[in-house]
Design a protein around this motif. Structure first.
Motif, PDB file in Angstrom:
ATOM      1  N   GLU A 112       0.829  -1.212   0.000  1.00 21.48           N
ATOM      2  CA  GLU A 112       0.000   0.000   0.000  1.00 21.48           C
ATOM      3  C   GLU A 112       0.863   1.261   0.000  1.00 21.48           C
ATOM      4  O   GLU A 112       0.576   2.219  -0.711  1.00 21.48           O
ATOM      5  CB  GLU A 112      -0.921   0.011   1.221  1.00 21.48           C
ATOM      6  CG  GLU A 112      -2.081  -0.934   1.127  1.00 21.48           C
ATOM      7  CD  GLU A 112      -3.187  -0.404   0.237  1.00 21.48           C
ATOM      8  OE1 GLU A 112      -3.638   0.732   0.455  1.00 21.48           O
ATOM      9  OE2 GLU A 112      -3.572  -1.134  -0.676  1.00 21.48           O
ATOM     10  N   VAL A 113       1.921   1.263   0.809  1.00 21.45           N
ATOM     11  CA  VAL A 113       2.797   2.435   0.881  1.00 21.45           C
ATOM     12  C   VAL A 113       3.522   2.618  -0.450  1.00 21.45           C
ATOM     13  O   VAL A 113       3.714   3.748  -0.905  1.00 21.45           O
ATOM     14  CB  VAL A 113       3.783   2.309   2.059  1.00 21.45           C
ATOM     15  CG1 VAL A 113       4.847   3.382   2.009  1.00 21.45           C
ATOM     16  CG2 VAL A 113       3.037   2.370   3.379  1.00 21.45           C
ATOM     17  N   THR A 114       3.898   1.527  -1.099  1.00 20.15           N
ATOM     18  CA  THR A 114       4.550   1.625  -2.402  1.00 20.15           C
ATOM     19  C   THR A 114       3.602   2.213  -3.444  1.00 20.15           C
ATOM     20  O   THR A 114       4.018   2.996  -4.294  1.00 20.15           O
ATOM     21  CB  THR A 114       5.032   0.237  -2.855  1.00 20.15           C
ATOM     22  OG1 THR A 114       5.907  -0.289  -1.858  1.00 20.15           O
ATOM     23  CG2 THR A 114       5.762   0.307  -4.167  1.00 20.15           C
ATOM     24  N   ARG A 115       2.306   1.882  -3.360  1.00 17.42           N
ATOM     25  CA  ARG A 115       1.327   2.393  -4.334  1.00 17.42           C
ATOM     26  C   ARG A 115       0.909   3.829  -4.061  1.00 17.42           C
ATOM     27  O   ARG A 115       0.666   4.600  -4.985  1.00 17.42           O
ATOM     28  CB  ARG A 115       0.076   1.523  -4.309  1.00 17.42           C
ATOM     29  CG  ARG A 115       0.257   0.200  -5.006  1.00 17.42           C
ATOM     30  CD  ARG A 115      -1.002  -0.624  -4.985  1.00 17.42           C
ATOM     31  NE  ARG A 115      -2.081   0.082  -5.681  1.00 17.42           N
ATOM     32  CZ  ARG A 115      -3.357  -0.146  -5.429  1.00 17.42           C
ATOM     33  NH1 ARG A 115      -3.716  -1.017  -4.525  1.00 17.42           N
ATOM     34  NH2 ARG A 115      -4.285   0.503  -6.097  1.00 17.42           N
ATOM     35  N   GLY A 161      13.584  -1.067  -0.446  1.00 18.45           N
ATOM     36  CA  GLY A 161      14.425   0.084  -0.760  1.00 18.45           C
ATOM     37  C   GLY A 161      13.849   1.419  -0.342  1.00 18.45           C
ATOM     38  O   GLY A 161      14.313   2.465  -0.800  1.00 18.45           O
ATOM     39  N   PHE A 162      12.831   1.414   0.526  1.00 23.27           N
ATOM     40  CA  PHE A 162      12.198   2.655   0.953  1.00 23.27           C
ATOM     41  C   PHE A 162      12.435   2.904   2.437  1.00 23.27           C
ATOM     42  O   PHE A 162      12.200   2.022   3.260  1.00 23.27           O
ATOM     43  CB  PHE A 162      10.677   2.607   0.720  1.00 23.27           C
ATOM     44  CG  PHE A 162      10.289   2.480  -0.719  1.00 23.27           C
ATOM     45  CD1 PHE A 162      10.591   3.483  -1.624  1.00 23.27           C
ATOM     46  CD2 PHE A 162       9.619   1.365  -1.171  1.00 23.27           C
ATOM     47  CE1 PHE A 162      10.235   3.376  -2.953  1.00 23.27           C
ATOM     48  CE2 PHE A 162       9.254   1.249  -2.494  1.00 23.27           C
ATOM     49  CZ  PHE A 162       9.565   2.254  -3.389  1.00 23.27           C
ATOM     50  N   ARG A 163      12.888   4.104   2.758  1.00 27.71           N
ATOM     51  CA  ARG A 163      12.890   4.515   4.162  1.00 27.71           C
ATOM     52  C   ARG A 163      11.469   4.899   4.520  1.00 27.71           C
ATOM     53  O   ARG A 163      10.706   5.333   3.667  1.00 27.71           O
ATOM     54  CB  ARG A 163      13.829   5.704   4.371  1.00 27.71           C
ATOM     55  CG  ARG A 163      15.293   5.357   4.179  1.00 27.71           C
ATOM     56  CD  ARG A 163      16.130   6.586   4.200  1.00 27.71           C
ATOM     57  NE  ARG A 163      15.743   7.385   3.029  1.00 27.71           N
ATOM     58  CZ  ARG A 163      16.158   8.603   2.780  1.00 27.71           C
ATOM     59  NH1 ARG A 163      16.948   9.198   3.614  1.00 27.71           N
ATOM     60  NH2 ARG A 163      15.771   9.251   1.705  1.00 27.71           N
ATOM     61  N   SER A 164      11.115   4.748   5.786  1.00 27.82           N
ATOM     62  CA  SER A 164       9.726   5.031   6.169  1.00 27.82           C
ATOM     63  C   SER A 164       9.672   5.561   7.591  1.00 27.82           C
ATOM     64  O   SER A 164      10.644   5.469   8.347  1.00 27.82           O
ATOM     65  CB  SER A 164       8.867   3.774   6.056  1.00 27.82           C
ATOM     66  OG  SER A 164       9.335   2.795   6.947  1.00 27.82           O
ATOM     67  N   ASP A 208       8.662   9.044   2.319  1.00 28.89           N
ATOM     68  CA  ASP A 208       8.990  10.087   1.346  1.00 28.89           C
ATOM     69  C   ASP A 208       9.645   9.477   0.113  1.00 28.89           C
ATOM     70  O   ASP A 208       9.456   9.970  -0.999  1.00 28.89           O
ATOM     71  CB  ASP A 208       9.912  11.130   1.967  1.00 28.89           C
ATOM     72  CG  ASP A 208       9.212  11.965   3.025  1.00 28.89           C
ATOM     73  OD1 ASP A 208       7.962  12.054   2.984  1.00 28.89           O
ATOM     74  OD2 ASP A 208       9.906  12.518   3.902  1.00 28.89           O
ATOM     75  N   ASP A 209      10.416   8.390   0.308  1.00 25.14           N
ATOM     76  CA  ASP A 209      11.042   7.720  -0.836  1.00 25.14           C
ATOM     77  C   ASP A 209       9.973   7.126  -1.754  1.00 25.14           C
ATOM     78  O   ASP A 209      10.091   7.188  -2.982  1.00 25.14           O
ATOM     79  CB  ASP A 209      11.986   6.613  -0.361  1.00 25.14           C
ATOM     80  CG  ASP A 209      13.184   7.167   0.386  1.00 25.14           C
ATOM     81  OD1 ASP A 209      13.478   8.372   0.249  1.00 25.14           O
ATOM     82  OD2 ASP A 209      13.835   6.383   1.103  1.00 25.14           O
ATOM     83  N   ALA A 210       8.929   6.545  -1.183  1.00 26.69           N
ATOM     84  CA  ALA A 210       7.840   5.994  -1.994  1.00 26.69           C
ATOM     85  C   ALA A 210       7.098   7.109  -2.724  1.00 26.69           C
ATOM     86  O   ALA A 210       6.685   6.930  -3.874  1.00 26.69           O
ATOM     87  CB  ALA A 210       6.880   5.190  -1.124  1.00 26.69           C
TER      88      ALA A 210
END
Length: 149
Positions: A51-54, A83-86, A100-102
């Motif tokens: 969900e966060v990636t989308r 590969g995403f900081r969260s 923010d990376d996503a």
């Protein structure tokens, strides 16, 4: 938190005779035994990461208090593996997750389209609001749907 410290508080603040700041609460929380991570937390974390990636953010409802930290850690680990900081934050029993990376990885045209449609829904009034596609916005991810407690 110190005895007698409530005399220095403004009139609109209630005195606190127990720790209230997050740093103090985290220190005290380390003294208590940790709960075992229930099966399904890693599945929940992968669903949240998707969900966060989308959408660059989502939120998880219904997380029992004793499993909040394990859930947050699993979600952050799943996003790191993609590969995403969260970041995560718990507010009123809801775990909010964003990256923010996503967001930076999203298509700018999709961001512009969703922003434009949100403004149109706001300005058109409640009578002219077209039904929203549930797949176009991040919805709540319910903890009990994915985790067996």
């Amino acid at each position: 938190m110190a005895a007698g410290a409530d005399e220095l508080l403004p009139l609109w603040r209630d005195p606190a005779f127990a720790p209230t700041c997050r740093r103090c609460l985290r220190l005290l929380d380390a003294w208590f035994p940790t709960a075992d991570t229930p099966p399904g937390v890693w599945l929940l974390a992968s669903v949240v990461a998707e969900e966060v990636t989308r959408f660059s953010s989502t939120y998880v409802t219904g997380v029992p208090v004793q499993h909040v930290e394990a859930t947050r850690a699993a979600i952050r680990k799943a996003l790191r593996s993609d590969g995403f900081r969260s970041s995560t934050r718990v507010v009123d029993g809801v775990v909010h997750v964003w990256s923010d990376d996503a967001y930076d990885a999203l298509d700018p045209a999709e961001i512009r389209t969703s922003g434009t449609s949100a403004i149109e829904r706001i300005t058109s009034g409640p009578d002219a609001v077209p039904p929203r596609d549930p797949d176009s916005t991040p919805g709540p991810v319910d903890w009990h749907t994915w985790v067996v407690d």
